[in-house]
Design a protein around this motif. Structure first.
Motif, mmCIF file in Angstrom:
data_model
loop_
_atom_site.group_PDB
_atom_site.id
_atom_site.type_symbol
_atom_site.label_atom_id
_atom_site.label_comp_id
_atom_site.label_asym_id
_atom_site.label_seq_id
_atom_site.Cartn_x
_atom_site.Cartn_y
_atom_site.Cartn_z
ATOM 1 N N ALA A 143 19.445 21.428 2.211
ATOM 2 C CA ALA A 143 20.401 22.237 1.455
ATOM 3 C C ALA A 143 21.858 21.870 1.711
ATOM 4 C CB ALA A 143 20.182 23.721 1.795
ATOM 5 N N ARG A 144 22.110 20.761 2.414
ATOM 6 C CA ARG A 144 23.494 20.417 2.740
ATOM 7 C C ARG A 144 24.111 19.435 1.753
ATOM 8 N NH1 ARG A 144 25.806 18.237 8.603
ATOM 9 N NH2 ARG A 144 27.977 17.969 7.930
ATOM 10 N N TYR A 145 23.361 18.392 1.379
ATOM 11 C CA TYR A 145 23.902 17.342 0.516
ATOM 12 C C TYR A 145 23.284 17.453 -0.874
ATOM 13 C CZ TYR A 145 25.343 15.362 4.979
ATOM 14 O OH TYR A 145 25.907 15.185 6.221
ATOM 15 N N PRO A 146 24.104 17.558 -1.916
ATOM 16 C CA PRO A 146 23.564 17.620 -3.278
ATOM 17 C C PRO A 146 22.677 16.411 -3.566
ATOM 18 C CG PRO A 146 25.918 18.116 -3.270
ATOM 19 C CD PRO A 146 25.575 17.635 -1.887
ATOM 20 N N PRO A 147 21.636 16.586 -4.359
ATOM 21 C CA PRO A 147 20.694 15.494 -4.611
ATOM 22 C C PRO A 147 21.350 14.214 -5.101
ATOM 23 C CG PRO A 147 19.805 17.557 -5.445
ATOM 24 C CD PRO A 147 21.212 17.849 -5.017
ATOM 25 N N GLU A 148 22.377 14.338 -5.934
ATOM 26 C CA GLU A 148 23.012 13.135 -6.473
ATOM 27 C C GLU A 148 23.835 12.381 -5.438
ATOM 28 O OE1 GLU A 148 25.675 16.691 -7.352
ATOM 29 O OE2 GLU A 148 23.529 16.206 -7.477
ATOM 30 N N SER A 149 24.012 12.959 -4.247
ATOM 31 C CA SER A 149 24.790 12.299 -3.195
ATOM 32 C C SER A 149 23.910 11.681 -2.116
ATOM 33 C CB SER A 149 25.756 13.299 -2.554
ATOM 34 O OG SER A 149 25.063 14.244 -1.741
ATOM 35 N N VAL A 150 22.575 11.720 -2.292
ATOM 36 C CA VAL A 150 21.646 11.199 -1.290
ATOM 37 C C VAL A 150 21.053 9.878 -1.784
ATOM 38 C CG1 VAL A 150 19.556 11.616 0.031
ATOM 39 C CG2 VAL A 150 21.093 13.518 -0.485
ATOM 40 N N LEU A 151 21.336 8.817 -1.059
ATOM 41 C CA LEU A 151 20.797 7.492 -1.361
ATOM 42 C C LEU A 151 19.565 7.254 -0.496
ATOM 43 C CD1 LEU A 151 20.848 4.579 -2.496
ATOM 44 C CD2 LEU A 151 22.557 4.029 -0.735
ATOM 45 N N VAL A 152 18.450 6.933 -1.122
ATOM 46 C CA VAL A 152 17.208 6.665 -0.407
ATOM 47 C C VAL A 152 16.881 5.178 -0.524
ATOM 48 C CG1 VAL A 152 14.753 7.218 -0.165
ATOM 49 C CG2 VAL A 152 16.370 8.985 -0.920
ATOM 50 N N VAL A 153 16.642 4.536 0.614
ATOM 51 C CA VAL A 153 16.319 3.111 0.659
ATOM 52 C C VAL A 153 15.016 2.933 1.434
ATOM 53 C CG1 VAL A 153 17.092 0.825 1.406
ATOM 54 C CG2 VAL A 153 18.765 2.498 0.587
ATOM 55 N N ALA A 154 14.111 2.143 0.893
ATOM 56 C CA ALA A 154 12.823 1.878 1.545
ATOM 57 C C ALA A 154 12.623 0.371 1.675
ATOM 58 C CB ALA A 154 11.679 2.504 0.761
ATOM 59 N N PRO A 155 12.977 -0.235 2.825
ATOM 60 C CA PRO A 155 12.766 -1.675 2.998
ATOM 61 C C PRO A 155 11.284 -2.020 2.983
ATOM 62 C CG PRO A 155 13.411 -0.636 5.072
ATOM 63 C CD PRO A 155 13.577 0.406 4.005
ATOM 64 N N ARG A 156 11.007 -3.243 2.560
ATOM 65 C CA ARG A 156 9.610 -3.679 2.414
ATOM 66 C C ARG A 156 9.392 -4.941 3.251
ATOM 67 N NH1 ARG A 156 6.823 -4.204 -3.568
ATOM 68 N NH2 ARG A 156 4.656 -4.414 -2.905
ATOM 69 N N PHE A 157 8.722 -4.791 4.385
ATOM 70 C CA PHE A 157 8.454 -5.910 5.283
ATOM 71 C C PHE A 157 7.178 -6.608 4.815
ATOM 72 C CE2 PHE A 157 11.161 -3.027 7.632
ATOM 73 C CZ PHE A 157 12.080 -3.889 8.216
ATOM 74 N N LEU A 158 7.355 -7.535 3.909
ATOM 75 C CA LEU A 158 6.234 -8.186 3.239
ATOM 76 C C LEU A 158 5.457 -9.116 4.156
ATOM 77 C CD1 LEU A 158 8.188 -8.974 0.003
ATOM 78 C CD2 LEU A 158 6.074 -7.643 0.046
ATOM 79 N N ALA A 159 4.204 -9.379 3.780
ATOM 80 C CA ALA A 159 3.349 -10.362 4.447
ATOM 81 C C ALA A 159 2.823 -11.325 3.385
ATOM 82 C CB ALA A 159 2.181 -9.669 5.154
ATOM 83 N N PRO A 160 2.413 -12.526 3.763
ATOM 84 C CA PRO A 160 1.852 -13.452 2.773
ATOM 85 C C PRO A 160 0.683 -12.851 2.004
ATOM 86 C CG PRO A 160 2.285 -14.607 4.830
ATOM 87 C CD PRO A 160 2.499 -13.148 5.109
ATOM 88 N N GLU A 161 -0.076 -11.961 2.643
ATOM 89 C CA GLU A 161 -1.235 -11.348 1.991
ATOM 90 C C GLU A 161 -0.848 -10.503 0.785
ATOM 91 O OE1 GLU A 161 -2.394 -11.981 6.303
ATOM 92 O OE2 GLU A 161 -0.594 -11.483 5.154
ATOM 93 N N ASP A 162 0.428 -10.132 0.687
ATOM 94 C CA ASP A 162 0.867 -9.287 -0.422
ATOM 95 C C ASP A 162 0.979 -10.045 -1.738
ATOM 96 O OD1 ASP A 162 1.053 -7.017 1.200
ATOM 97 O OD2 ASP A 162 3.036 -7.627 1.900
ATOM 98 N N GLY A 163 0.952 -11.353 -1.689
ATOM 99 C CA GLY A 163 0.979 -12.143 -2.908
ATOM 100 C C GLY A 163 2.345 -12.158 -3.569
ATOM 101 N N PRO A 164 2.423 -12.633 -4.822
ATOM 102 C CA PRO A 164 3.708 -12.700 -5.529
ATOM 103 C C PRO A 164 4.330 -11.320 -5.677
ATOM 104 C CG PRO A 164 2.016 -13.962 -6.676
ATOM 105 C CD PRO A 164 1.310 -13.162 -5.621
ATOM 106 N N LEU A 165 5.640 -11.269 -5.581
ATOM 107 C CA LEU A 165 6.358 -9.997 -5.687
ATOM 108 C C LEU A 165 6.995 -9.909 -7.063
ATOM 109 C CD1 LEU A 165 7.237 -7.415 -4.301
ATOM 110 C CD2 LEU A 165 9.237 -8.636 -3.414
ATOM 111 N N ASP A 166 6.350 -9.194 -7.954
ATOM 112 C CA ASP A 166 6.898 -9.011 -9.290
ATOM 113 C C ASP A 166 8.115 -8.094 -9.240
ATOM 114 O OD1 ASP A 166 4.849 -10.552 -10.323
ATOM 115 O OD2 ASP A 166 3.537 -8.819 -10.672
ATOM 116 N N GLY A 167 9.071 -8.384 -10.079
ATOM 117 C CA GLY A 167 10.245 -7.524 -10.171
ATOM 118 C C GLY A 167 11.269 -7.731 -9.096
ATOM 119 N N PHE A 168 11.174 -8.814 -8.315
ATOM 120 C CA PHE A 168 12.144 -9.043 -7.242
ATOM 121 C C PHE A 168 13.489 -9.443 -7.823
ATOM 122 C CE2 PHE A 168 14.033 -11.756 -3.833
ATOM 123 C CZ PHE A 168 14.252 -10.728 -2.920
#
Length: 346
Positions: A265-290
């Motif tokens: 309830a402190r920071y308005p939703p439009e002021s919150v940046l969410v970042v999710a890093p992706r530690f890929l492995a070769p098993e994940d195959g080609p990364l579409d949309g990179f």
């Protein structure tokens, strides 16, 4: 781990809080298009697509809410519970759901308050274990609780008729106390999941974060606001970095963190940046949309998933190409927001 980082500005001192959340429980997922019957939105693969409702209880078109799987409970689709009777602190509707093996349940507590939760479904159940929600509530239309209700049954034998006063009732569902190993994994009750809704681009676009000048390898990440390196985000006041577990399903963690950020309830939703890093492995195959930060050419960093130990990125190992430690990659993200060399977060 929550840390406040003070950053110098040419005008004043600003405090940009950064929340770093690491989840060690929970293969990279593709993006799925939800059926039109549940809004036609976009969710990560293996999620259950649920309908989205507005403040008036009307289903929103071309948008859906996403219910993630919980492999620690069971495989299979979850249950959409519809719109909660309670809004969040920003008066936004909250979509809810339960994992497979649970039903959507609610209890009329003292003074008419509604407690919403997930109720475990047992093979031996022969009766309702909690108040069965009215059809309107499961569709997201708020069921207003008045002093008297009719034709509902409550756990432990209470029979609610039009002569029953809600104020005389106490919440009576079982609290989920674990008595054995099975109950530890499958508690009798727990709070409903708060579902997330994001535009398709948030799941379809995987951005690249540069860690070394002139390097051809970048850290892959998802974001609820697009690129974090090319667009000025003057309204951002809080950064939530969510780190996936061994399944490397960063899109699910973006979704979960985005949903969680709306519970504060402190920071308005439009002021919150969410970042999710992706530690890929070769098993994940080609990364579409990179989408690398420097345009064409850069490729996403990947870490060895099996040697010399499983999930090497968890322990600070260097990437297979680029020689970048996963710890250094995370440090680079934190420094990007704390020091703001490009002036993107004034």
């Amino acid at each position: 781990i929550s840390t406040g980082v003070r950053r110098r500005s040419t005008r004043n001192q600003l405090l940009l809080p950064i929340l770093l959340a690491t989840f060690l429980t929970s293969q990279c997922h593709a993006v799925v298009k939800c059926d039109a019957s549940v809004g036609g939105g976009t969710c990560p693969d293996n999620n259950t697509c649920c309908p989205l409702f507005d403040d008036d209880g009307v289903q929103v078109k071309d948008s859906s809410s996403c219910l993630p799987p919980n492999k620690h409970i069971a495989a299979g689709p979850g249950v959409c519970c519809g719109r909660s009777v309670n809004s969040n602190a920003w008066e936004e509707p909250v979509m809810t759901g339960c994992p497979v093996g649970y039903r959507c349940a609610a209890t009329i507590a003292k003074y008419g308050n509604v407690e919403e939760y997930c109720q475990r479904v047992r093979d031996t159940d022969t009766r309702l274990d909690a108040i069965e929600l009215a059809e309107g509530m499961t569709k997201g239309i708020e069921a207003r609780v008045t002093g008297r209700i009719k034709d509902r049954k409550l756990l432990r034998g209470y029979d609610l008729t039009e002569e029953t006063d809600n104020n005389e009732l106490q919440s009576s569902y079982e609290e989920g106390i674990c008595s054995n190993a099975t109950d530890a994994v499958h508690p009798n009750t727990f709070p409903r999941y708060s579902l997330c809704t994001l535009p398709p681009a948030a799941f379809e676009n995987v951005h690249g974060f540069p860690l070394k000048d002139g390097d051809d390898w970048e850290l892959a990440y998802y974001s609820n606001m697009g690129s974090i390196t090319t667009v000025v985000k003057a309204d951002v006041r809080f950064v939530f970095i969510s780190i996936h577990g061994s399944s490397r399903n960063a899109d699910d963690y973006l979704c979960a963190a985005h949903s969680a950020s709306r519970l504060q309830a402190r920071y308005p939703p439009e002021s919150v940046l969410v970042v999710a890093p992706r530690f890929l492995a070769p098993e994940d195959g080609p990364l579409d949309g990179f989408r690398p930060s420097r345009g064409r050419g850069a490729l996403p960093l990947r870490w060895n998933e099996t040697s010399p130990i499983p999930h090497t990125w968890r322990y600070g190992a260097d990437s297979i190409q680029g020689g970048t430690s996963s710890y250094a990659a995370l440090d680079g993200l934190l420094e990007h927001f704390a020091l703001d060399p490009g002036g993107l977060y004034p």
